[in-house]
Motif scaffolding. Structure first.
Motif, PDB file in Angstrom:
ATOM      1  N   ALA A 160      23.240   4.347  -9.756  1.00  0.00           N
ATOM      2  CA  ALA A 160      24.042   3.895 -11.164  1.00  0.00           C
ATOM      3  C   ALA A 160      23.648   2.179 -11.377  1.00  0.00           C
ATOM      4  CB  ALA A 160      25.586   3.756 -10.147  1.00  0.00           C
ATOM      5  N   LEU A 161      23.254   2.305 -10.914  1.00  0.00           N
ATOM      6  CA  LEU A 161      22.852   0.878 -11.584  1.00  0.00           C
ATOM      7  C   LEU A 161      21.190   0.845 -11.631  1.00  0.00           C
ATOM      8  CD1 LEU A 161      24.066  -1.665  -8.208  1.00  0.00           C
ATOM      9  CD2 LEU A 161      24.787  -2.418 -10.036  1.00  0.00           C
ATOM     10  N   LEU A 162      20.668   1.338 -11.323  1.00  0.00           N
ATOM     11  CA  LEU A 162      18.723   1.757 -11.316  1.00  0.00           C
ATOM     12  C   LEU A 162      18.933   2.458 -12.768  1.00  0.00           C
ATOM     13  CD1 LEU A 162      17.256   0.360  -8.607  1.00  0.00           C
ATOM     14  CD2 LEU A 162      18.015  -0.696 -10.587  1.00  0.00           C
ATOM     15  N   GLU A 163      20.719   3.586 -12.767  1.00  0.00           N
ATOM     16  CA  GLU A 163      19.827   4.679 -13.518  1.00  0.00           C
ATOM     17  C   GLU A 163      18.620   5.532 -13.129  1.00  0.00           C
ATOM     18  OE1 GLU A 163      19.788   3.017 -17.860  1.00  0.00           O
ATOM     19  OE2 GLU A 163      21.564   2.834 -17.405  1.00  0.00           O
ATOM     20  N   ILE A 164      19.184   5.931 -12.131  1.00  0.00           N
ATOM     21  CA  ILE A 164      17.718   6.800 -11.748  1.00  0.00           C
ATOM     22  C   ILE A 164      18.332   8.385 -10.451  1.00  0.00           C
ATOM     23  CG2 ILE A 164      16.119   5.072 -11.439  1.00  0.00           C
ATOM     24  CD1 ILE A 164      16.571   4.988  -8.087  1.00  0.00           C
ATOM     25  N   SER A 165      18.283   8.814 -10.076  1.00  0.00           N
ATOM     26  CA  SER A 165      18.777   9.985  -9.943  1.00  0.00           C
ATOM     27  C   SER A 165      19.425   9.578  -8.258  1.00  0.00           C
ATOM     28  CB  SER A 165      17.868  11.270  -9.572  1.00  0.00           C
ATOM     29  OG  SER A 165      16.759  11.324  -8.712  1.00  0.00           O
ATOM     30  N   GLY A 166      19.827  10.293  -7.578  1.00  0.00           N
ATOM     31  CA  GLY A 166      20.600  10.290  -6.346  1.00  0.00           C
ATOM     32  C   GLY A 166      19.796  10.614  -5.280  1.00  0.00           C
ATOM     33  N   GLU A 167      18.940  11.782  -5.282  1.00  0.00           N
ATOM     34  CA  GLU A 167      17.219  12.480  -4.681  1.00  0.00           C
ATOM     35  C   GLU A 167      16.453  10.837  -4.682  1.00  0.00           C
ATOM     36  OE1 GLU A 167      15.761  14.556  -2.309  1.00  0.00           O
ATOM     37  OE2 GLU A 167      17.939  14.370  -3.281  1.00  0.00           O
ATOM     38  N   ALA A 168      16.459  10.473  -5.690  1.00  0.00           N
ATOM     39  CA  ALA A 168      15.434   9.913  -6.048  1.00  0.00           C
ATOM     40  C   ALA A 168      15.617   8.191  -4.834  1.00  0.00           C
ATOM     41  CB  ALA A 168      15.180   8.768  -7.064  1.00  0.00           C
ATOM     42  N   VAL A 169      16.183   8.214  -4.935  1.00  0.00           N
ATOM     43  CA  VAL A 169      17.031   6.853  -3.639  1.00  0.00           C
ATOM     44  C   VAL A 169      17.016   7.456  -2.709  1.00  0.00           C
ATOM     45  CG1 VAL A 169      19.246   5.281  -3.115  1.00  0.00           C
ATOM     46  CG2 VAL A 169      18.892   6.026  -5.662  1.00  0.00           C
ATOM     47  N   ARG A 170      17.401   8.158  -1.811  1.00  0.00           N
ATOM     48  CA  ARG A 170      17.131   8.850  -0.484  1.00  0.00           C
ATOM     49  C   ARG A 170      15.727   9.060  -0.739  1.00  0.00           C
ATOM     50  NH1 ARG A 170      21.949  11.620  -2.443  1.00  0.00           N
ATOM     51  NH2 ARG A 170      20.673  13.295  -3.112  1.00  0.00           N
ATOM     52  N   SER A 213      10.846   2.504  -6.744  1.00  0.00           N
ATOM     53  CA  SER A 213      10.989   1.747  -5.424  1.00  0.00           C
ATOM     54  C   SER A 213      10.526   0.307  -5.960  1.00  0.00           C
ATOM     55  CB  SER A 213       9.641   1.960  -4.650  1.00  0.00           C
ATOM     56  OG  SER A 213       9.156   3.564  -4.616  1.00  0.00           O
ATOM     57  N   PHE A 214       9.983  -0.568  -6.187  1.00  0.00           N
ATOM     58  CA  PHE A 214       9.915  -1.414  -6.756  1.00  0.00           C
ATOM     59  C   PHE A 214      10.921  -2.065  -7.598  1.00  0.00           C
ATOM     60  CE2 PHE A 214       4.983  -1.219  -6.513  1.00  0.00           C
ATOM     61  CZ  PHE A 214       4.923  -2.264  -6.263  1.00  0.00           C
ATOM     62  N   ARG A 215      12.122  -1.330  -7.972  1.00  0.00           N
ATOM     63  CA  ARG A 215      13.417  -1.918  -8.637  1.00  0.00           C
ATOM     64  C   ARG A 215      14.298  -1.586  -7.345  1.00  0.00           C
ATOM     65  NH1 ARG A 215      14.601   1.912 -12.977  1.00  0.00           N
ATOM     66  NH2 ARG A 215      16.312   0.647 -13.523  1.00  0.00           N
ATOM     67  N   LEU A 216      14.104  -0.043  -6.574  1.00  0.00           N
ATOM     68  CA  LEU A 216      15.423  -0.079  -5.243  1.00  0.00           C
ATOM     69  C   LEU A 216      14.809  -1.345  -4.074  1.00  0.00           C
ATOM     70  CD1 LEU A 216      15.308   3.460  -5.218  1.00  0.00           C
ATOM     71  CD2 LEU A 216      16.719   2.156  -5.218  1.00  0.00           C
ATOM     72  N   CYS A 217      13.707  -1.729  -4.013  1.00  0.00           N
ATOM     73  CA  CYS A 217      13.459  -3.369  -3.573  1.00  0.00           C
ATOM     74  C   CYS A 217      14.198  -4.332  -3.746  1.00  0.00           C
ATOM     75  CB  CYS A 217      11.698  -3.207  -3.219  1.00  0.00           C
ATOM     76  SG  CYS A 217      10.873  -2.154  -2.143  1.00  0.00           S
ATOM     77  N   ARG A 226       0.717  -0.908   0.389  1.00  0.00           N
ATOM     78  CA  ARG A 226       0.162   0.314   0.408  1.00  0.00           C
ATOM     79  C   ARG A 226       0.795   1.134  -0.411  1.00  0.00           C
ATOM     80  NH1 ARG A 226      -4.092  -1.767   4.766  1.00  0.00           N
ATOM     81  NH2 ARG A 226      -1.610  -2.302   5.670  1.00  0.00           N
ATOM     82  N   VAL A 227       2.274   1.295   0.248  1.00  0.00           N
ATOM     83  CA  VAL A 227       3.564   2.305   0.313  1.00  0.00           C
ATOM     84  C   VAL A 227       3.178   2.756  -1.132  1.00  0.00           C
ATOM     85  CG1 VAL A 227       3.413   1.801   2.929  1.00  0.00           C
ATOM     86  CG2 VAL A 227       4.839   1.498   1.698  1.00  0.00           C
ATOM     87  N   LEU A 228       3.987   1.368  -1.222  1.00  0.00           N
ATOM     88  CA  LEU A 228       4.497   1.753  -2.637  1.00  0.00           C
ATOM     89  C   LEU A 228       3.893   1.918  -3.472  1.00  0.00           C
ATOM     90  CD1 LEU A 228       6.666  -1.823  -2.405  1.00  0.00           C
ATOM     91  CD2 LEU A 228       7.433   0.339  -1.849  1.00  0.00           C
ATOM     92  N   GLY A 229       2.251   1.315  -3.834  1.00  0.00           N
ATOM     93  CA  GLY A 229       1.289   2.728  -5.143  1.00  0.00           C
ATOM     94  C   GLY A 229       1.778   1.485  -6.532  1.00  0.00           C
TER      95      GLY A 229
END
Length: 317
Positions: A260-270, A241-245, A233-236
């Motif tokens: 680097a591995l997922l080709e997303i921003s550091g801000e998105a990770v944080r 977020s699913f890729r990070l999980c 419910r929190v991931l929607g």
């Protein structure tokens, strides 16, 4: 008890409104009664004018436990906050009035944690252990009841998750966490609805304030490990977020490695790590040690080279 402050109406109109509320909720006058002090009331009802609406919005922002209704020129009652501003029929009026707890009593149990850093640590410990009950209080009054065993919560003033998450973030440093017994939790919760706890914590964690210490550790390349899948419910529908999980369940990574591995921003990770950490889904591990560069061989070619030359000399090579 429901203490009602009516603003913008004359005495006759106020009495008529109070009687209407009592009739809808089937409650006597001593339960639904007039209130003159905003700080002592449970419900603020205003006549629908732009000036009163703006003034009321300011007042309830400073007093989030107070419910706010608007009576339009036709006598229709609506919620004063929220996008929908849904019409309140008799059933909704009855439900709302019967759930109003009146003035909450101050929490007398000892404070287990105070302010952002200590409360975050205590919440994580209780969530991971799935043990105990607690109250988050602001200025001594309960804001949120927590049941860690059932992963549930009760909101004494009935605020929605978005509104409550904003309040908790704004006043994080003023909050206090009190441990309470299960019986005391049931006493405070009464008949109020039990709700899932993690969705609120996730929203709370997404607010950017108060994560300075955590971000400092992430900046020093601390690695994030996911301990379990978060509540879906929190991931929607957040694809990243699913890729990070999936990644962080397999291996611990720093923010830079995730990016680097997922080709997303550091801000998105944080933005993902903050609520995952508050909810107890994620833990931090020390930064990986970097491989040491080989020692220079020097003029003699190093110890191994000298040993090899010695063997050859003894063998006549």
């Amino acid at each position: 008890m429901a203490r009602v402050l009516v603003v913008g109406s004359d005495i006759q109109g106020e009495h008529a409104l109070l009687q209407r509320l009592r009739t809808a909720a089937a409650l006597p006058a001593e339960i639904v009664r007039s209130c003159r002090d905003l700080d002592d009331c449970d419900l603020l009802v205003i006549k629908d004018t732009p000036a009163l609406r703006n003034a009321a919005m300011r007042m309830v922002r400073e007093r989030p436990r107070i419910q706010f209704w608007i009576e339009d020129q036709h006598g229709t009652l609506r919620h004063g906050q929220g996008d929908g501003q849904a019409v309140l029929d008799d059933d909704a009026i009855e439900q709302a009035l019967r759930q109003m707890p009146g003035a909450p009593a101050p929490i007398e149990e000892p404070i287990a944690a105070r302010a952002a850093k200590a409360i975050t640590r205590a919440l994580r410990e209780h969530l991971q252990a799935r043990q105990g009950h607690a109250v988050l209080a602001l200025d001594g009054l309960p804001v949120l009841l927590l049941d860690f065993e059932q992963d549930q919560m009760v909101v004494p003033d009935g605020s929605g998750n978005a509104e409550l998450a904003q309040l908790l973030s704004d006043d994080f440093e003023r909050l206090a966490l009190h441990g309470i017994a299960a019986k005391r939790y049931q006493q405070l919760a009464g008949e109020l609805p039990r709700q899932p706890l993690r969705p609120l914590l996730w929203l709370w964690g997404q607010h950017p304030a108060h994560w300075h210490d955590l971000d400092a550790r992430l900046q020093r390349h601390a690695r994030v490990r996911l301990l379990r899948w978060p509540d879906f419910r929190v991931l929607g529908h957040q694809h990243d977020s699913f890729r990070l999980c999936s990644l962080l369940l397999k291996r611990a990574c720093s923010v830079d490695e995730c990016a680097a591995l997922l080709e997303i921003s550091g801000e998105a990770v944080r933005t993902f790590v903050h609520p995952a950490y508050l909810c107890g889904y994620a833990a931090l591990e020390p930064a990986a040690e970097r491989a040491r560069p080989p020692l220079p061989a020097g003029d003699g070619g190093g110890l191994l080279a000298r040993m090899w030359r010695s063997v050859r000399q003894r063998g006549g090579g």
